[in-house]
Structure formats: structure tokens, C-alpha cells
Write a protein that holds these residues in place. Structure first.
Motif, short mmCIF file in Angstrom:
data_model
loop_
_atom_site.label_atom_id
_atom_site.label_comp_id
_atom_site.label_asym_id
_atom_site.label_seq_id
_atom_site.Cartn_x
_atom_site.Cartn_y
_atom_site.Cartn_z
N UNK A 294 0.81 -1.23 0.00
CA UNK A 294 0.00 0.00 0.00
C UNK A 294 0.84 1.28 0.00
N UNK A 295 2.11 1.18 0.39
CA UNK A 295 2.95 2.39 0.40
C UNK A 295 3.52 2.71 -0.98
N UNK A 296 3.47 1.76 -1.91
CA UNK A 296 4.06 1.99 -3.22
C UNK A 296 3.09 1.61 -4.35
N UNK A 297 3.19 0.40 -4.86
CA UNK A 297 2.41 -0.01 -6.03
C UNK A 297 0.90 0.18 -5.81
N UNK A 298 0.39 -0.08 -4.64
CA UNK A 298 -1.04 0.01 -4.38
C UNK A 298 -1.45 1.31 -3.68
N UNK A 299 -0.56 2.29 -3.69
CA UNK A 299 -0.86 3.58 -3.09
C UNK A 299 -1.77 4.35 -4.06
N UNK A 300 -3.01 4.63 -3.68
CA UNK A 300 -3.94 5.30 -4.59
C UNK A 300 -3.50 6.73 -4.96
N UNK A 301 -2.61 7.31 -4.19
CA UNK A 301 -2.14 8.66 -4.49
C UNK A 301 -1.06 8.68 -5.57
N UNK A 302 -0.49 7.52 -5.88
CA UNK A 302 0.59 7.48 -6.86
C UNK A 302 0.04 7.56 -8.28
N UNK A 303 0.57 8.45 -9.09
CA UNK A 303 0.14 8.49 -10.51
C UNK A 303 0.74 7.30 -11.27
N UNK A 304 0.15 6.98 -12.41
CA UNK A 304 0.63 5.82 -13.19
C UNK A 304 2.12 5.88 -13.53
N UNK A 305 2.64 7.07 -13.80
CA UNK A 305 4.05 7.15 -14.17
C UNK A 305 4.97 6.82 -12.99
N UNK A 306 4.56 7.18 -11.78
CA UNK A 306 5.33 6.80 -10.60
C UNK A 306 5.34 5.28 -10.44
N UNK A 307 4.23 4.65 -10.71
CA UNK A 307 4.16 3.18 -10.64
C UNK A 307 5.07 2.55 -11.70
N UNK A 308 5.10 3.18 -12.87
CA UNK A 308 5.98 2.70 -13.94
C UNK A 308 7.43 2.68 -13.46
N UNK A 309 7.88 3.78 -12.87
CA UNK A 309 9.27 3.84 -12.40
C UNK A 309 9.51 2.90 -11.22
N UNK A 310 8.50 2.70 -10.40
CA UNK A 310 8.64 1.74 -9.30
C UNK A 310 8.83 0.34 -9.87
N UNK A 311 8.02 -0.02 -10.86
CA UNK A 311 8.18 -1.33 -11.51
C UNK A 311 9.53 -1.47 -12.17
N UNK A 312 9.99 -0.39 -12.78
CA UNK A 312 11.31 -0.40 -13.41
C UNK A 312 12.39 -0.68 -12.37
N UNK A 313 12.30 -0.04 -11.22
CA UNK A 313 13.28 -0.23 -10.15
C UNK A 313 13.22 -1.65 -9.60
N UNK A 314 12.01 -2.18 -9.42
CA UNK A 314 11.87 -3.55 -8.89
C UNK A 314 12.48 -4.56 -9.86
#
Length: 149
Positions: free
Chosen positions: A30-50
Motif C-alpha cells: 500500500x505504500x508503493x504499487x497500491x498507493x492510490x495517491x501514486x500516478x501511473x508514471x510513478x508506478x511505472x518507475x517503481x516497476x522499473x526499479x523492482x
């Protein structure tokens, strides 16, 4: 012939496995991938980092446990043996060094406001970086002591 699992190789492996597993444990949440406040592009970069953490871990493990070529020359060659450990140590440290730099970017914080303050990742990041470096140093010393470098 070198033992398959030495203290140095074990420490490099712990750091590599930590970076790949811990990034998913911490970020698939919930603090990252499932955080509703995160925009799609932030999720993209999080996935890239993972994904990058997994690629680095696999590369670190490859160079840590690099096997001899068919003629037996790769690992018994002093230069190749030492270079493999140098590369493994470098790859095993990159993720942790990069993790410390994230806080340096404009407007960056280590924790979203609803989840607290500070930089709680500093201790696990620093510990994992230390494990990788100590593991690499121990393995370099072992390789040199066995006359492989």
C-alpha cells in the motif's frame, strides 16, 4: 579447487537476494504499487526499479558463482577469478548506492507523508551495502590467498 560456498560468496549472495526480494516486499504494498495517491508514471518507475533489482541480483550471483570454462581456465585464471569478484561486488553494491541517492532529487522524500517521516530505509540499505562490500573483500582475500590472484 575453491569451495563452492565461502563466507565471501555467501555474503554477496545475501545482499543480492535481499535486493531482489526486499524490493518486492517493500514496494508491492500500500505504500508503493497500491498507493492510490501514486500516478501511473510513478508506478511505472517503481516497476522499473523492482525489475532492475532482480536483474542486478541475477548478474551478481552469476559473477559470484561463475563456473570454469570447459578447459577449466576461467576460474583458475587469477585475473578472471579476481575480476569476477570485483564485478560481483560492484553489481551487488549498485542498487544500494542508487537507493541512497534517491533522497537527493528535488522534492524527494524517503517516505510519503501518510506513512511517516525520516529515512527508515537508511539502515537496511547501509547494512546491505556493507554486506556486499565485506563479502567481496573477503572473497578477494580468499582468492589471493589461494594463489588465484
Amino acid at each position: 579447487m575453491a569451495p563452492f560456498l565461502t563466507i565471501g560468496r555467501a555474503l554477496l549472495s545475501v545482499s543480492a537476494l535481499n535486493q531482489s526480494v526486499a524490493s518486492f516486499v517493500a514496494d508491492w504494498s500500500p505504500t508503493h504499487v497500491f498507493n492510490p495517491r501514486w500516478p501511473p508514471h510513478a508506478r511505472f518507475h517503481n516497476g522499473q526499479t523492482m525489475t532492475f533489482s532482480v536483474i542486478l541480483a541475477i548478474s551478481t550471483l552469476y559473477y559470484t558463482f561463475r563456473t570454469p570454462l570447459d578447459d577449466g581456465s576461467a576460474i583458475t585464471n587469477p585475473l578472471v577469478a579476481r575480476e569476477s569478484i570485483r564485478i560481483a561486488t560492484f553489481l551487488g553494491s549498485m542498487y544500494w548506492v542508487a537507493a541512497f541517492t534517491g533522497i537527493l532529487y528535488p522534492g524527494a522524500k524517503a517516505v510519503d507523508p501518510e506513512f511517516g517521516e525520516g529515512f527508515p530505509q537508511a539502515i537496511p540499505f547501509g547494512g546491505s551495502l556493507a554486506v556486499a562490500i565485506v563479502g567481496g573483500c573477503l572473497e578477494m582475500r580468499r582468492v589471493g590467498a589461494e594463489g588465484l590472484g
